[in-house]
Motif scaffolding. Structure first.
Motif, short mmCIF file in Angstrom:
data_model
loop_
_atom_site.label_atom_id
_atom_site.label_comp_id
_atom_site.label_asym_id
_atom_site.label_seq_id
_atom_site.Cartn_x
_atom_site.Cartn_y
_atom_site.Cartn_z
N GLU A 134 37.80 32.90 -0.56
CA GLU A 134 36.82 32.89 -1.66
C GLU A 134 35.59 33.73 -1.36
OE1 GLU A 134 36.07 29.20 -4.13
OE2 GLU A 134 37.25 28.36 -2.49
N ASN A 135 35.27 33.93 -0.10
CA ASN A 135 34.14 34.79 0.22
C ASN A 135 34.37 36.22 -0.26
OD1 ASN A 135 34.17 32.60 2.53
ND2 ASN A 135 32.07 33.34 2.40
N LEU A 136 35.60 36.67 -0.14
CA LEU A 136 35.93 38.04 -0.53
C LEU A 136 36.41 38.16 -1.96
CD1 LEU A 136 37.76 39.00 2.78
CD2 LEU A 136 35.51 39.80 2.06
N ASN A 137 36.87 37.06 -2.52
CA ASN A 137 37.35 37.03 -3.91
C ASN A 137 36.74 35.83 -4.62
OD1 ASN A 137 39.48 39.26 -3.78
ND2 ASN A 137 40.10 37.93 -2.09
N PRO A 138 35.45 35.93 -4.99
CA PRO A 138 34.73 34.78 -5.54
C PRO A 138 35.28 34.34 -6.89
CG PRO A 138 33.21 36.52 -4.86
CD PRO A 138 34.58 37.10 -4.83
N LYS A 162 35.70 44.83 2.88
CA LYS A 162 36.61 44.67 1.74
C LYS A 162 37.07 46.02 1.20
CE LYS A 162 36.92 42.40 -2.79
NZ LYS A 162 36.22 41.50 -3.75
N ALA A 163 36.18 47.00 1.18
CA ALA A 163 36.50 48.31 0.63
C ALA A 163 37.38 49.14 1.53
CB ALA A 163 35.21 49.06 0.32
N ASN A 164 37.41 48.83 2.82
CA ASN A 164 38.07 49.72 3.78
C ASN A 164 39.30 49.13 4.45
OD1 ASN A 164 36.34 52.28 3.99
ND2 ASN A 164 34.80 50.67 4.09
N ALA A 165 39.79 48.01 3.96
CA ALA A 165 41.00 47.40 4.55
C ALA A 165 42.12 47.35 3.53
CB ALA A 165 40.68 45.99 5.04
N ASP A 166 43.34 47.56 3.99
CA ASP A 166 44.52 47.39 3.13
C ASP A 166 44.93 45.92 3.08
OD1 ASP A 166 44.91 50.25 2.65
OD2 ASP A 166 45.54 50.34 4.74
N VAL A 167 44.76 45.23 4.19
CA VAL A 167 45.11 43.81 4.31
C VAL A 167 43.89 43.08 4.87
CG1 VAL A 167 46.67 42.11 5.32
CG2 VAL A 167 47.52 44.41 4.77
N LEU A 168 43.35 42.14 4.11
CA LEU A 168 42.18 41.39 4.53
C LEU A 168 42.60 40.03 5.10
CD1 LEU A 168 39.88 42.20 1.50
CD2 LEU A 168 39.32 42.73 3.89
N ILE A 169 42.08 39.71 6.27
CA ILE A 169 42.43 38.45 6.94
C ILE A 169 41.14 37.69 7.24
CG2 ILE A 169 43.65 37.38 8.87
CD1 ILE A 169 45.31 39.94 9.12
N PRO A 170 40.67 36.86 6.30
CA PRO A 170 39.47 36.05 6.56
C PRO A 170 39.71 35.09 7.73
CG PRO A 170 39.99 36.10 4.21
CD PRO A 170 41.17 36.66 4.93
N LEU A 171 38.75 35.00 8.63
CA LEU A 171 38.93 34.37 9.93
C LEU A 171 39.35 32.91 9.87
CD1 LEU A 171 38.70 35.18 12.92
CD2 LEU A 171 36.30 34.47 12.85
#
Length: 248
Positions: A192-196, A227-236
């Protein structure tokens, strides 16, 4: 370029108010986060990102809350045919206790950390009680700790980015995978931090800073950049990875 697979292994949990993850959002909502050690499977070396908790609570209610099993360090590694002595490299996103409690078990590993994290763990501010130097003294005294900075390549296909959103020396880990460039965030967030949700986006916010941060404005900008520079985002600390064996 070397291609890797990422295996999330739950090695602990925390239960608290959701706003600990999402700044000024979700207050009053009980929330359980997984604490991961990430095994980066590649062609060359055995790499972990963080080492998790030493004595995780392995209760039925916590496993149900994250929809996945909670392992001890040894149990989690054994899933992939590994022992702590097999680990070549540990990359630390930061040095809060839940990310480094099993360091001493990795007898032959090199540990990569930002120099600001070493400063923080030895000189913590009273507000940041999560730094406990006892967990890293063994590996530091044995000369296993190596400081790195933004852009350092740890091994082919893996490099670190200095992303001081959650802590001053936070490192995100950029990994080349078959799905493209994956980034394990060096700051404690969930999806949710990256996709509110829409009510946050309606306020013209595209991300939510971590609930615990160094500077909220800077944290917002750092999340936007990752968020702008990753193809796959992995929130910790995203719970959905607890039910996933492999990313990439």
């Amino acid at each position: 370029m070397k291609s890797h697979k990422i295996h999330p292994i739950v090695m602990g949990t925390k239960q608290f108010d959701k706003s600990m993850m999402t700044h000024q959002y979700g207050a009053g909502t009980p929330y359980t986060i997984p604490i991961y050690s990430w095994y980066i499977e590649g062609p060359d070396q055995i790499v972990l990102v963080d080492t998790g908790e030493m004595n995780p609570i392995q209760s039925e209610d916590r496993q149900k809350a994250i929809n996945g099993r909670i392992y001890t360090f040894e149990e989690g590694l054994s899933r992939w045919g590994l022992t702590p002595d097999d680990v070549d490299i540990v990359i630390h996103t930061h040095l809060h206790n839940d990310h480094c409690e099993n360091d001493y078990k990795c007898s032959r590993a090199k540990f990569y950390v930002h120099e600001l994290e070493l400063h923080q763990i030895h000189n913590p501010h009273p507000l940041d009680f999560r730094y406990l130097e006892d967990y890293i003294l063994d590996v530091e005294e044995k000369g296993q700790m190596i400081t790195v900075d933004d852009g350092t390549q740890i091994c082919p296909g893996i490099r670190v980015l200095h992303t001081p959103a959650h802590t001053p020396g936070g490192l995100s880990v950029e990994i080349e995978t078959a799905q493209g460039k994956a980034v394990i965030t060096g700051f404690c967030i969930i999806d949710e931090n990256l996709n509110p949700p829409k009510e946050i986006r309606a306020m013209e916010m595209e991300v939510i800073p971590p609930g615990t941060h160094v500077n909220a404005y800077d944290a917002y900008d750092i999340l936007m950049d990752v968020k702008a520079n990753a193809d796959v985002l992995i929130p910790l600390h995203e719970p959905r990875f607890a039910a996933i064996d492999t990313i990439g």
